[in-house]
Design an enzyme around this catalytic site. Structure first.
Site, PDB file in Angstrom:
ATOM      1  N   ASP A  87     -10.621   1.491 -24.607  1.00 37.59           N
ATOM      2  CA  ASP A  87     -10.947   1.290 -23.195  1.00 37.59           C
ATOM      3  C   ASP A  87     -10.907   2.611 -22.460  1.00 37.59           C
ATOM      4  O   ASP A  87     -10.210   3.530 -22.855  1.00 37.59           O
ATOM      5  CB  ASP A  87      -9.894   0.387 -22.513  1.00 37.59           C
ATOM      6  CG  ASP A  87     -10.087  -1.076 -22.845  1.00 37.59           C
ATOM      7  OD1 ASP A  87     -11.128  -1.420 -23.427  1.00 37.59           O
ATOM      8  OD2 ASP A  87      -9.190  -1.864 -22.515  1.00 37.59           O
ATOM      9  N   GLU A 119       2.861  -7.500   8.226  1.00 36.92           N
ATOM     10  CA  GLU A 119       2.953  -6.041   8.336  1.00 36.92           C
ATOM     11  C   GLU A 119       3.940  -5.453   7.334  1.00 36.92           C
ATOM     12  O   GLU A 119       4.151  -4.248   7.302  1.00 36.92           O
ATOM     13  CB  GLU A 119       3.356  -5.642   9.761  1.00 36.92           C
ATOM     14  CG  GLU A 119       2.328  -6.018  10.815  1.00 36.92           C
ATOM     15  CD  GLU A 119       0.943  -5.425  10.527  1.00 36.92           C
ATOM     16  OE1 GLU A 119       0.846  -4.215  10.333  1.00 36.92           O
ATOM     17  OE2 GLU A 119      -0.029  -6.208  10.481  1.00 36.92           O
ATOM     18  N   ARG A 155      -3.035  -7.421 -20.805  1.00 34.98           N
ATOM     19  CA  ARG A 155      -3.909  -6.965 -21.899  1.00 34.98           C
ATOM     20  C   ARG A 155      -3.238  -5.919 -22.784  1.00 34.98           C
ATOM     21  O   ARG A 155      -3.772  -5.577 -23.837  1.00 34.98           O
ATOM     22  CB  ARG A 155      -5.276  -6.500 -21.384  1.00 34.98           C
ATOM     23  CG  ARG A 155      -5.216  -5.615 -20.173  1.00 34.98           C
ATOM     24  CD  ARG A 155      -6.597  -5.377 -19.572  1.00 34.98           C
ATOM     25  NE  ARG A 155      -7.455  -4.632 -20.467  1.00 34.98           N
ATOM     26  CZ  ARG A 155      -8.495  -5.128 -21.122  1.00 34.98           C
ATOM     27  NH1 ARG A 155      -8.856  -6.357 -20.945  1.00 34.98           N
ATOM     28  NH2 ARG A 155      -9.174  -4.369 -21.941  1.00 34.98           N
ATOM     29  N   PRO A 161       0.817  -1.228   0.000  1.00 29.93           N
ATOM     30  CA  PRO A 161       0.000   0.000   0.000  1.00 29.93           C
ATOM     31  C   PRO A 161       0.848   1.275   0.000  1.00 29.93           C
ATOM     32  O   PRO A 161       0.338   2.352  -0.289  1.00 29.93           O
ATOM     33  CB  PRO A 161      -0.832  -0.109   1.279  1.00 29.93           C
ATOM     34  CG  PRO A 161      -0.545  -1.419   1.889  1.00 29.93           C
ATOM     35  CD  PRO A 161       0.558  -2.093   1.140  1.00 29.93           C
TER      36      PRO A 161
HETATM   37 CL1  6GU Z   1      -0.221  -3.773  -3.297  1.00 33.38          CL
HETATM   38  N1  6GU Z   1      -0.967  -4.633  -0.931  1.00 33.38           N
HETATM   39  C1  6GU Z   1      -1.760  -4.587   0.152  1.00 33.38           C
HETATM   40  N2  6GU Z   1      -1.543  -5.416   1.167  1.00 33.38           N
HETATM   41  N3  6GU Z   1      -2.761  -3.733   0.280  1.00 33.38           N
HETATM   42  C2  6GU Z   1      -2.968  -2.914  -0.750  1.00 33.38           C
HETATM   43  C3  6GU Z   1      -2.196  -2.916  -1.902  1.00 33.38           C
HETATM   44  C4  6GU Z   1      -1.182  -3.785  -1.956  1.00 33.38           C
HETATM   45  N4  6GU Z   1      -2.652  -1.973  -2.751  1.00 33.38           N
HETATM   46  C5  6GU Z   1      -3.670  -1.429  -2.122  1.00 33.38           C
HETATM   47  N5  6GU Z   1      -3.879  -1.974  -0.929  1.00 33.38           N
END
Ligand code: 6GU
Length: 245
Positions: free
Chosen positions: A168, A115, A153, A88
């Site tokens: 698209d 984590e 794609r 994230p």
């Molecule tokens: Cl790449 N990993 C995780 N654990 N949560 C996420 C993510 C990735 N992208 C958005 N949320």
């Protein structure tokens, strides 16, 4: 394009990778996907892949040694590959990033879990960290599937000519126009007249205007980056939209 995916849950990938476009890309020999169990690269009796963080705190981290061994091994199979980590904290995945990645010789994708992973793996091996959006997933596997799909794609030949990636949404930085098929009236709602006109130029113009209108209503942020003509700007101005590219 060769994808090597490092994960603690290789079985999660079965459904998505065995169907539809990704299946076809593999069957045509245009993409190859190999899944690698990170646990197979442990050397201790308990096959340990995680450990507590130095300094304390909640949760566990992925240990560096199994990951390092897995990456070193997979790099020999996918030479010149770019190493990605799903997290994230990464760069947001956009169509533009998917296009950039589709031009790489190969991709190695590390799926984060727990984590996170020991920071020295980032420093030593990871070229790019990628997030698929501002929300928390339980692990990087679903993100890796999204990434593989969006890149696959764009690999030349994977999509048929009737599935062009260019029309698209996001192909030109705009949302796609609304689509209709038969019947000409459904639940009292008619198909818009321009689509039934048989006038190709009128259809093209209507679709473009619908794309612009939708984007202005739903994703005005995209208009500052979109590729627009003077005619597009004039149309948007008639809708009262002015902060455009
Ligand atoms: Cl790449 N990993 C995780 N654990 N949560 C996420 C993510 C990735 N992208 C958005 N949320």
């Amino acid at each position: 394009m060769r994808f090597d995916i490092l994960t603690l849950f290789p079985d999660m990938f079965g459904g998505p990778f065995d169907e539809s476009i990704i299946r076809r890309g593999q069957d045509k020999g245009l993409i190859q996907i190999a899944l690698h169990q990170i646990r197979d690269y442990t050397v201790d009796r308990h096959r340990t892949v995680d450990d507590a963080p130095y300094g304390g705190g909640a949760g566990m981290l992925m240990k560096p040694e199994p990951l390092s061994a897995a990456i070193e091994s997979v790099k020999k199979l996918n030479t010149d590959a770019t190493v990605l980590l799903t997290t994230p904290q990464g760069r947001p995945l956009t169509q533009k990033l998917a296009q950039e990645l589709s031009l790489k010789p190969g991709l190695i994708i590390i799926c984060g879990r727990y984590e996170g992973i020991d920071e020295r793996i980032h420093q030593h091996y990871v070229d790019q960290e990628i997030s698929i959006g501002d929300y928390v997933l339980s692990g990087g596997e679903l993100a890796a599937m999204v990434l593989v799909d969006s890149v696959t794609r764009l690999v030349p030949g994977v999509l048929g000519s009737d599935e062009s990636a260019q029309t698209d949404s996001f192909g030109d930085g705009l949302l796609e126009y609304p689509q209709y098929t038969r019947p000409p009236e459904f639940n009292g709602l008619p198909v818009p007249a321009p689509l039934l006109s048989g006038n190709h130029a009128e259809i093209i113009r209507w679709r473009r205007e619908q794309s612009l209108k939708r984007t202005a209503e739903r994703r005005p942020d995209l208009l500052t980056q979109a590729v627009l003509s003077d005619k597009d700007r004039l149309f948007l101005k008639s809708l009262g939209v002015s902060n455009v590219s």
